[in-house]
Motif scaffolding. Structure first.
Motif, mmCIF file in Angstrom:
data_model
loop_
_atom_site.group_PDB
_atom_site.id
_atom_site.type_symbol
_atom_site.label_atom_id
_atom_site.label_comp_id
_atom_site.label_asym_id
_atom_site.label_seq_id
_atom_site.Cartn_x
_atom_site.Cartn_y
_atom_site.Cartn_z
ATOM 1 N N VAL A 104 -12.714 34.764 -5.514
ATOM 2 C CA VAL A 104 -14.177 34.772 -5.573
ATOM 3 C C VAL A 104 -14.650 34.612 -7.002
ATOM 4 C CG1 VAL A 104 -16.229 36.210 -5.222
ATOM 5 C CG2 VAL A 104 -14.450 36.126 -3.464
ATOM 6 N N SER A 105 -13.952 35.255 -7.960
ATOM 7 C CA SER A 105 -14.448 35.307 -9.340
ATOM 8 C C SER A 105 -13.630 34.510 -10.339
ATOM 9 C CB SER A 105 -14.504 36.771 -9.805
ATOM 10 O OG SER A 105 -13.219 37.381 -9.733
ATOM 11 N N VAL A 106 -12.364 34.225 -10.029
ATOM 12 C CA VAL A 106 -11.481 33.659 -11.040
ATOM 13 C C VAL A 106 -11.868 32.235 -11.435
ATOM 14 C CG1 VAL A 106 -9.779 32.698 -9.437
ATOM 15 C CG2 VAL A 106 -9.040 33.490 -11.699
ATOM 16 N N VAL A 107 -12.419 31.466 -10.515
ATOM 17 C CA VAL A 107 -12.700 30.054 -10.798
ATOM 18 C C VAL A 107 -13.761 29.898 -11.882
ATOM 19 C CG1 VAL A 107 -13.520 27.892 -9.783
ATOM 20 C CG2 VAL A 107 -11.989 29.354 -8.496
ATOM 21 N N ASN A 108 -14.630 30.885 -12.024
ATOM 22 C CA ASN A 108 -15.710 30.758 -12.999
ATOM 23 C C ASN A 108 -15.202 30.582 -14.426
ATOM 24 O OD1 ASN A 108 -18.486 31.192 -11.616
ATOM 25 N ND2 ASN A 108 -17.183 32.745 -10.693
ATOM 26 N N VAL A 109 -14.073 31.194 -14.757
ATOM 27 C CA VAL A 109 -13.569 31.061 -16.124
ATOM 28 C C VAL A 109 -12.845 29.742 -16.341
ATOM 29 C CG1 VAL A 109 -13.397 33.544 -16.428
ATOM 30 C CG2 VAL A 109 -11.409 32.284 -15.612
ATOM 31 N N GLY A 152 -8.393 48.038 -3.818
ATOM 32 C CA GLY A 152 -7.649 46.868 -4.272
ATOM 33 C C GLY A 152 -8.532 45.643 -4.409
ATOM 34 N N GLY A 153 -9.428 45.443 -3.431
ATOM 35 C CA GLY A 153 -10.344 44.312 -3.519
ATOM 36 C C GLY A 153 -11.313 44.447 -4.677
ATOM 37 N N GLY A 154 -11.809 45.661 -4.911
ATOM 38 C CA GLY A 154 -12.739 45.882 -6.006
ATOM 39 C C GLY A 154 -12.102 45.644 -7.359
ATOM 40 N N ILE A 155 -10.894 46.167 -7.531
ATOM 41 C CA ILE A 155 -10.192 45.968 -8.800
ATOM 42 C C ILE A 155 -9.871 44.489 -9.011
ATOM 43 C CG2 ILE A 155 -8.038 46.471 -10.031
ATOM 44 C CD1 ILE A 155 -8.095 49.233 -8.635
ATOM 45 N N ALA A 156 -9.481 43.798 -7.938
ATOM 46 C CA ALA A 156 -9.169 42.372 -8.042
ATOM 47 C C ALA A 156 -10.393 41.561 -8.427
ATOM 48 C CB ALA A 156 -8.596 41.860 -6.713
ATOM 49 N N LEU A 157 -11.537 41.894 -7.827
ATOM 50 C CA LEU A 157 -12.767 41.178 -8.154
ATOM 51 C C LEU A 157 -13.116 41.375 -9.620
ATOM 52 C CD1 LEU A 157 -15.127 39.526 -6.883
ATOM 53 C CD2 LEU A 157 -16.344 41.704 -6.653
ATOM 54 N N ALA A 158 -12.960 42.615 -10.124
ATOM 55 C CA ALA A 158 -13.272 42.905 -11.515
ATOM 56 C C ALA A 158 -12.269 42.254 -12.462
ATOM 57 C CB ALA A 158 -13.302 44.415 -11.731
ATOM 58 N N ILE A 208 -7.780 38.015 -15.631
ATOM 59 C CA ILE A 208 -6.501 37.410 -15.249
ATOM 60 C C ILE A 208 -6.578 35.889 -15.351
ATOM 61 C CG2 ILE A 208 -4.906 37.060 -13.328
ATOM 62 C CD1 ILE A 208 -5.648 39.889 -12.374
ATOM 63 N N GLY A 209 -7.698 35.327 -14.871
ATOM 64 C CA GLY A 209 -7.862 33.882 -14.935
ATOM 65 C C GLY A 209 -7.861 33.355 -16.351
ATOM 66 N N MET A 257 -18.189 43.231 -14.287
ATOM 67 C CA MET A 257 -17.335 43.322 -13.113
ATOM 68 C C MET A 257 -16.759 44.726 -12.935
ATOM 69 S SD MET A 257 -17.346 40.438 -11.543
ATOM 70 C CE MET A 257 -17.576 38.669 -11.727
ATOM 71 N N ALA A 258 -16.307 45.340 -14.038
ATOM 72 C CA ALA A 258 -15.668 46.649 -13.940
ATOM 73 C C ALA A 258 -16.630 47.715 -13.449
ATOM 74 C CB ALA A 258 -15.087 47.045 -15.298
ATOM 75 N N VAL A 259 -17.906 47.587 -13.814
ATOM 76 C CA VAL A 259 -18.879 48.592 -13.388
ATOM 77 C C VAL A 259 -19.073 48.571 -11.873
ATOM 78 C CG1 VAL A 259 -20.979 47.163 -13.565
ATOM 79 C CG2 VAL A 259 -21.099 49.614 -14.064
ATOM 80 N N LEU A 260 -18.713 47.460 -11.225
ATOM 81 C CA LEU A 260 -18.809 47.389 -9.765
ATOM 82 C C LEU A 260 -17.964 48.465 -9.106
ATOM 83 C CD1 LEU A 260 -18.484 43.529 -9.151
ATOM 84 C CD2 LEU A 260 -20.583 44.877 -9.124
ATOM 85 N N VAL A 261 -16.749 48.642 -9.582
ATOM 86 C CA VAL A 261 -15.838 49.612 -8.978
ATOM 87 C C VAL A 261 -16.386 51.021 -9.140
ATOM 88 C CG1 VAL A 261 -13.490 50.508 -8.993
ATOM 89 C CG2 VAL A 261 -13.894 48.079 -9.437
ATOM 90 N N VAL A 262 -16.826 51.356 -10.353
ATOM 91 C CA VAL A 262 -17.321 52.704 -10.650
ATOM 92 C C VAL A 262 -18.560 53.033 -9.820
ATOM 93 C CG1 VAL A 262 -18.217 54.225 -12.456
ATOM 94 C CG2 VAL A 262 -16.379 52.609 -12.979
ATOM 95 N N MET A 263 -19.510 52.113 -9.779
ATOM 96 C CA MET A 263 -20.768 52.382 -9.092
ATOM 97 C C MET A 263 -20.608 52.357 -7.573
ATOM 98 S SD MET A 263 -22.627 53.160 -11.533
ATOM 99 C CE MET A 263 -24.178 53.385 -10.657
#
Length: 477
Positions: free
Chosen positions: A31-36, A148-154, A159-160, A314-320
């Motif tokens: 979902v997010s990796v292609v943007n970079v 796992g999905g949240g961490i992967a999205l962040a 990673i990309g 992205m990281a704040v998504l997991v926390v919130m």
């Protein structure tokens, strides 16, 4: 009634949980990796903004269109069978993306990836349900799945960026192959086989008309970047979208076993959360796309730096998301959703003076605030939705919300891509300002809808834990 058999496999819940989590992880990363990789793809294929929009949206468009169908297929033929097909398709499509020699080929394989992702996500939860018979163990498994999905999205942009710097843009797709192969092997070997419901309808005409309406709308919004709003092809696409949408509504109204019971929309909470979810993804993924272009083509960030630049948002998504699950039963859905939307508005508007400084350092705080506000609102919407419908409607209601959110993401990339279609820096920045103003305006409308449609009362504590668990599993997709 669905039952499990263990004819050729010995069920191992731990391996099933890992396989389900790996499937959700690869889907979330893509979902997010292609943007970079946008700048690398622009150089490799001499792509314009419209072409880059299609690389992002091809995946999300099919994902959104096929989510409800994927759940119905799992019910009809058995979750494990459909999950395995989704794994295999996603993995093979990732190979195709990594080996693509043209932009058209890459977009085609991204479409196939989106279909694989749609088959994977809802059926991964069904596979978990079949593997874990104890309610407590099942809840913990779903919690790990969601985390796992949240961490992967962040982590996707980071990673990309690292992969692109070390191995080139093709590596962001090829890295899915070993993960997919391992997940596929574990599913085949250890997941219990589930029987399907032979009488479960698939509503092919409804699926076709709904997908055509979405595809035509996405085409019109995306191609407007290179053509114009007055172009006959764009106008024809809008007409086709409206006509197909009308046919979809007509079919659903006449079919009691249709894919989307229209009676759900008589519930104002269902209507409200669906609209707010669409807006939330529209502004979030639209801005992620435009900021990707800003960082790479205007500010000339490297892929690694671009990935790290998105880490705060992205990281704040997991926390919130975690915080929302704990707060919703204390404050009530209306207050918490409105607090999240208000916070997001402040964040988006704060980006305007930050961008004027042309400094990333000033943009970090607004990105944190905007991402945190969206992440606070979204799981709250899922909680409110599930609390407002009967238990037997929870699956279709949550599927509706997630499909609406995916559609919002497609619309955001298409619409905001039009704003920043110019390569000249001054015009690009002017379009980015327009995108931020539109974001704040749409969020303000969503804020009003939340006030009018969501229940002001706090959830009952006994139900909150169950709802929060369900919300966590739906919060990111």
């Amino acid at each position: 009634m669905q039952t499990s058999t263990a004819t050729s496999v010995r069920p191992q819940p731990g391996f099933v949980q890992l396989a389900a989590c790996l499937g959700f992880v690869v889907v979330s990363i893509d979902v997010s990796v292609v943007n970079v990789a946008l700048d690398a793809l622009r150089g490799a294929f001499h792509a314009d903004v419209t072409g880059l929009q299609w690389v992002v949206n091809a995946y999300a468009l099919v994902f959104a269109s096929a989510l409800l169908l994927a759940g119905a297929l799992g019910d009809r033929f058995g979750a494990k069978r459909v999950f395995v097909v989704g794994y295999a398709l996603f993995t093979c499509a990732s190979v195709g993306c990594g080996l693509a020699q043209s932009l058209a080929a890459l977009i085609g394989w991204r479409l196939a990836q989106g279909l694989g992702a749609a088959l994977l996500v809802p059926n991964s939860l069904s596979v978990l349900r079949e593997a874990f018979h104890d309610a407590g163990a099942r809840s913990r498994a779903v919690g790990w799945w969601s985390a796992g999905g949240g961490i992967a999205l962040a982590a996707g942009p980071v990673i990309g960026g690292l992969l692109i710097a070390a191995f080139g843009w093709r590596s962001i797709f090829l890295v899915n192959v070993p993960v997919g192969a391992i997940g596929l092997w574990m599913t085949l070997r250890y997941a219990p086989l589930s029987r399907g419901h032979a009488g479960r309808g698939l509503d092919p005409l409804g699926q076709l008309s709904g997908a055509l309406a979405l595809a035509a709308l996405a085409f019109a919004l995306t191609e407007a970047s290179s053509l114009s709003w007055q172009d006959p092809l764009i106008e024809a696409a809008f007409v086709l979208s409206i006509a197909s949408g009308a046919v979809f509504v007509w079919l659903q109204a006449r079919n009691p076993a249709g894919m989307l019971p229209l009676a759900l929309f008589a519930n104002r909470t269902v209507s409200g959360t669906t609209f707010i979810g669409l807006v939330a993804n529209l502004v979030f993924y639209g801005i992620v796309f435009t900021f990707s272009l800003l960082f790479q083509t205007v500010w000339h960030f490297t892929p690694e730096r671009t990935g790290l630049a998105f880490l705060p948002m992205m990281a704040v998504l997991v926390v919130m998301n975690i915080a929302a699950g704990r707060l919703v039963d204390r404050t009530g859905a209306r207050r918490l959703a409105m607090a999240g939307l208000t916070t997001a508005i402040v964040g988006y508007l704060s980006m305007l003076p930050a961008l004027a400084t042309q400094s990333y350092a000033w943009l970090v705080a607004p990105m944190l605030v905007a991402g945190g506000g969206i992440a606070l609102a979204v799981p709250t919407l899922t909680n409110a939705l599930l609390a407002a419908v009967r238990r037997e409607q929870s699956g279709i209601a949550s599927g509706l919300l997630n499909a609406a959110r995916q559609v919002g993401g497609v619309m955001g990339v298409a619409l905001f891509g039009f704003f920043v279609r110019h390569t000249q820096s001054a015009l690009f920045m002017h379009g980015l300002v327009q995108a931020l103003v539109v974001s704040a305006t749409l969020l303000a409308v969503a804020l009003g809808v939340a006030w009018r449609t969501l229940d002001a009362r706090a959830m009952q504590p006994a139900a909150a834990g169950v709802k929060a668990c369900r919300a966590g599993s739906e919060s990111l997709h």
